[in-house]
Design an enzyme around this catalytic site. Structure first.
Site, PDB file in Angstrom:
ATOM      1  N   CYS A 137      30.190  20.295  19.833  1.00  0.00           N
ATOM      2  CA  CYS A 137      30.076  18.865  19.540  1.00  0.00           C
ATOM      3  C   CYS A 137      28.948  18.297  20.408  1.00  0.00           C
ATOM      4  CB  CYS A 137      31.380  18.184  19.899  1.00  0.00           C
ATOM      5  SG  CYS A 137      31.799  18.446  21.645  1.00  0.00           S
ATOM      6  N   SER A 140      34.023  23.611  21.975  1.00  0.00           N
ATOM      7  CA  SER A 140      33.327  24.220  23.113  1.00  0.00           C
ATOM      8  C   SER A 140      32.955  25.681  22.872  1.00  0.00           C
ATOM      9  CB  SER A 140      34.181  24.071  24.373  1.00  0.00           C
ATOM     10  OG  SER A 140      35.524  24.383  24.103  1.00  0.00           O
ATOM     11  N   CYS A 142      38.151  11.850  19.134  1.00  0.00           N
ATOM     12  CA  CYS A 142      36.703  11.770  18.929  1.00  0.00           C
ATOM     13  C   CYS A 142      36.296  12.271  17.547  1.00  0.00           C
ATOM     14  CB  CYS A 142      35.986  12.515  20.033  1.00  0.00           C
ATOM     15  SG  CYS A 142      35.776  14.241  19.667  1.00  0.00           S
ATOM     16  N   THR A 197      41.008  12.531  23.809  1.00  0.00           N
ATOM     17  CA  THR A 197      40.065  12.578  22.680  1.00  0.00           C
ATOM     18  C   THR A 197      40.259  13.779  21.759  1.00  0.00           C
ATOM     19  OG1 THR A 197      38.510  13.778  24.070  1.00  0.00           O
ATOM     20  CG2 THR A 197      38.225  11.382  23.952  1.00  0.00           C
ATOM     21  N   SER A 203      41.462  25.384  25.509  1.00  0.00           N
ATOM     22  CA  SER A 203      40.703  24.336  24.814  1.00  0.00           C
ATOM     23  C   SER A 203      41.641  23.554  23.906  1.00  0.00           C
ATOM     24  CB  SER A 203      39.575  24.975  23.995  1.00  0.00           C
ATOM     25  OG  SER A 203      39.178  24.117  22.957  1.00  0.00           O
ATOM     26  N   SER A 204      41.834  22.278  24.229  1.00  0.00           N
ATOM     27  CA  SER A 204      42.793  21.461  23.488  1.00  0.00           C
ATOM     28  C   SER A 204      42.432  21.380  22.006  1.00  0.00           C
ATOM     29  CB  SER A 204      42.834  20.062  24.108  1.00  0.00           C
ATOM     30  OG  SER A 204      43.618  19.211  23.331  1.00  0.00           O
ATOM     31  N   HIS A 259      45.986  18.485  31.551  1.00  0.00           N
ATOM     32  CA  HIS A 259      44.646  18.745  31.005  1.00  0.00           C
ATOM     33  C   HIS A 259      43.635  17.950  31.846  1.00  0.00           C
ATOM     34  CE1 HIS A 259      41.184  18.609  28.337  1.00  0.00           C
ATOM     35  NE2 HIS A 259      41.700  19.670  27.730  1.00  0.00           N
ATOM     36  N   GLU A 319      41.022  16.334  31.179  1.00  0.00           N
ATOM     37  CA  GLU A 319      40.631  15.011  30.657  1.00  0.00           C
ATOM     38  C   GLU A 319      41.703  13.964  30.985  1.00  0.00           C
ATOM     39  OE1 GLU A 319      39.521  14.672  26.458  1.00  0.00           O
ATOM     40  OE2 GLU A 319      40.181  12.583  26.532  1.00  0.00           O
TER      41      GLU A 319
END
Ligand code: SF4
EC number: 1.17.7.4
Length: 326
Positions: free
Chosen positions: A21, A275, A203, A173, A231-232, A133, A135
């Site tokens: 992204c 990612s 997002c 996000t 990775s969420s 997490h 974030e």
């Protein structure tokens, strides 16, 4: 039917969009430009993005990954990852005399600002996300006062707030769009005057990759998601495929793929989390080509055209690749 010695046929349906992204592109760009400008070593707090291959490539160029800014020598260049950091981390870096460059994705920063604004107006803030997490940790560290983190509609029952008429929510996000709607609905039932951004803070990249997987699932027998276990957004893609009823697997790379999963499949859907580099996706196709006669088709679902500006510390870089904000 396949005659002896010939490979079985397999159609690979590639989801579009998939993979990197704009926030991840920018974070990697920040590290690479910092290396060019300041030279190695450059310190990065936490994995710059959730991908071992990206991290290893940067390590080879002289990046040192640390868990805390305490581990960075005084005065060294330190980059904060795309997931964002708590305010105290930034302050601590300042106290240590570090030259900090913030690679936090602007969409994560937007959530920080929203949360802070609600708290400053006296709202009790609820964050929909996964505790632990990076974030979420970073966002919690940007919002003054206590923030409750919930991830399921059932978690709403346990929320006993002093002023139920003054509640706001923000979201991580990279959540599942559908699951988050359910949590927001539960919040609205319990706190009818709650305010928040609906699912808009999930997002664009997360939403688009999920939309593409939902469409792809109609056309395939098995789904492979290339992405890291931590990775969420990659995990949500696998879950989405599974919830639609298509066996779905999260794989770090081609080596992690079990060919047994595909033994009855004629059409395999392939995507990647935000990612995961495209080279890993191509690696999966290469491995499949070793076993099957592969026909690759791309399923274009949404066209993306998002780029973010670099942090100001790198803006006067002589390389003229500045993009417009999105
Ligand atoms: S997944 Fe979304 S929020 Fe996360 S880095 Fe990418 S663009 Fe930013």
């Amino acid at each position: 039917m396949t005659s002896p010695g010939t490979k079985p046929g397999l159609t690979v349906v590639l989801a579009e969009p998939r993979g990197f992204c704009a926030g991840v592109e920018r974070a990697i760009d920040v590290v690479e430009r910092a290396l060019d400008r300041f030279g190695a070593p450059i310190y990065v707090r936490h994995e710059i993005v959730h991908n071992k291959h990206v991290v290893e490539t940067l390590k080879a160029r002289g990046v040192i990954f640390v868990e805390e800014v305490d581990e960075v020598p005084t005065g060294a260049v330190t980059i904060f990852s795309a997931h964002g950091v708590a305010e105290r981390v930034e302050e601590h870096a300042g106290e240590r005399g570090l030259k900090a460059i913030d690679a936090t994705c602007p969409l994560v920063t937007k959530v920080h600002r929203e949360g802070r604004r609600y708290a400053e107006k006296g709202y009790h803030v609820v964050m929909i996300g996964h505790l632990g997490h990076p974030e979420v940790e970073g966002t919690l560290g940007r919002i003054p006062g206590k923030v409750h983190v919930i991830s399921e509609p059932e978690d709403v029952d346990g929320l006993n707030l002093d002023h139920p008429d003054k509640v706001a929510f923000v979201t991580q996000t990279t959540l599942s769009v559908n699951d988050t709607r359910d949590v927001i609905d539960a919040l609205k039932r319990k706190f009818p005057s709650i305010v928040g951004p609906d699912v808009r803070d999930i997002c664009y990249a997360t939403q688009n990759r999920q939309t593409a997987v939902a469409e792809m699932a109609k056309h395939v027998d098995v789904i492979l998601v290339v992405g890291a276990k931590n990775s969420s957004n990659s995990n949500r893609l696998r879950e989405l495929g599974e919830n639609i009823g298509v066996p779905s697997y999260l794989i770090a790379d081609a080596d992690a793929m079990d060919m047994e999963w595909l033994k009855d499949a004629g059409r395999v859907g392939l995507t990647a989390g935000a990612s995961a580099p495209e080279t890993l996706v191509q690696g999966v196709i290469e491995r499949l080509r070793g076993q099957c006669e592969v026909d690759v088709k791309t399923l274009n679902v949404i066209r993306e055209n998002v780029t973010f500006k670099l942090p100001r510390e790198l803006l006067d870089d002589p390389q003229p690749s500045q993009a417009a904000g999105a």
